[in-house]
Design an enzyme around this catalytic site. Structure first.
Site, PDB file in Angstrom:
ATOM      1  N   SER A  12      -1.220   4.832  -1.461  1.00 56.48           N
ATOM      2  CA  SER A  12      -1.700   3.494  -1.115  1.00 56.48           C
ATOM      3  C   SER A  12      -2.432   2.952  -2.345  1.00 56.48           C
ATOM      4  O   SER A  12      -1.849   2.914  -3.417  1.00 56.48           O
ATOM      5  CB  SER A  12      -2.608   3.582   0.120  1.00 56.48           C
ATOM      6  OG  SER A  12      -3.071   2.314   0.506  1.00 56.48           O
ATOM      7  N   HIS A  39       2.140   1.909   0.277  1.00 55.37           N
ATOM      8  CA  HIS A  39       1.584   0.689   0.857  1.00 55.37           C
ATOM      9  C   HIS A  39       1.394  -0.304  -0.279  1.00 55.37           C
ATOM     10  O   HIS A  39       0.500  -0.129  -1.094  1.00 55.37           O
ATOM     11  CB  HIS A  39       0.234   0.961   1.515  1.00 55.37           C
ATOM     12  CG  HIS A  39       0.279   1.984   2.590  1.00 55.37           C
ATOM     13  ND1 HIS A  39      -0.849   2.606   3.050  1.00 55.37           N
ATOM     14  CD2 HIS A  39       1.302   2.507   3.322  1.00 55.37           C
ATOM     15  CE1 HIS A  39      -0.526   3.463   4.007  1.00 55.37           C
ATOM     16  NE2 HIS A  39       0.773   3.422   4.177  1.00 55.37           N
ATOM     17  N   ASP A 132      -3.469   7.377   6.432  1.00 60.47           N
ATOM     18  CA  ASP A 132      -2.034   7.488   6.660  1.00 60.47           C
ATOM     19  C   ASP A 132      -1.473   8.633   5.821  1.00 60.47           C
ATOM     20  O   ASP A 132      -1.790   8.760   4.646  1.00 60.47           O
ATOM     21  CB  ASP A 132      -1.344   6.170   6.309  1.00 60.47           C
ATOM     22  CG  ASP A 132       0.089   6.108   6.803  1.00 60.47           C
ATOM     23  OD1 ASP A 132       0.428   6.819   7.767  1.00 60.47           O
ATOM     24  OD2 ASP A 132       0.870   5.326   6.226  1.00 60.47           O
TER      25      ASP A 132
END
Length: 189
Positions: A12, A39, A132
């Site tokens: 991310s 992400h 995540d």
């Protein structure tokens, strides 16, 4: 662990720099597919693929519905879809609800890849600002795969790798500079 057939990578915040550095050092003889869920916040993953291609020694493409996971190719989850790996090593795309506020979700990719590849999978969790990927990494370990986490002290944002360590643990916890050599060593025998 059996001989690795696939590597799944999640990241991310800070991920672009980490991926560029990692992909620049992966061996071109890598006998595994590389699947990335990042992400990006962008509605189009083509730019990410283009940026990664500038640094990667392996081809970088967007993963597509029903396409096979190609060995020696980096395939990136498309924006706005969960990317899943089916048991026949083909991709499926899903617009199911967001997981950990994300779609694509690293957890979704990691868990489906763990089911498909079992003990021939390596999961890698890099820098990022949420949790995540941590539960998916635990699924990889449960299926006999190898879990690698970027050292949180080395990550641009430590939240994601720290969550991976806290929830899943890791077979290896290494700084980014040691990651590609480790993957090359685990995959090329």
């Amino acid at each position: 662990m059996s001989e690795p057939r696939a590597i799944v990578i999640g990241c991310s915040a800070g991920g672009l720099n980490a991926l560029e550095r990692l992909l620049a050092e992966l061996d071109t003889a890598l006998p595994a597919t590389v699947i990335i869920c990042a992400h990006t916040g962008s509605s189009d993953v083509e730019l990410l693929c283009e940026l990664l291609s500038r640094h990667s020694r392996l081809p970088v493409i967007e993963a597509a519905e029903r396409e096979p996971a190609h060995v020696g190719v980096v395939q990136v989850a498309p924006s706005g879809y969960h990317l899943l790996v089916e048991h026949d090593a083909r991709f499926a795309l899903s617009v199911d609800p967001k997981v950990n506020f994300c779609r694509p979700s690293i957890d979704v990719l990691f868990t489906s890849a763990a089911d498909a590849y079992r003990d021939t999978l390596i999961g890698v969790l890099l820098t990022g600002a949420n949790q995540d990927g941590a539960r998916g990494l635990a699924d990889i370990r449960r299926q006999g795969g190898v879990a690698i986490v970027q050292d949180p002290g080395d990550a641009e944002v430590a939240t994601m790798p720290q969550a991976g360590l806290d929830i899943a643990g890791a077979d290896y916890c290494v700084p980014l500079n040691d990651l590609a050599p480790l993957l090359n060593r685990l995959c090329i025998r």
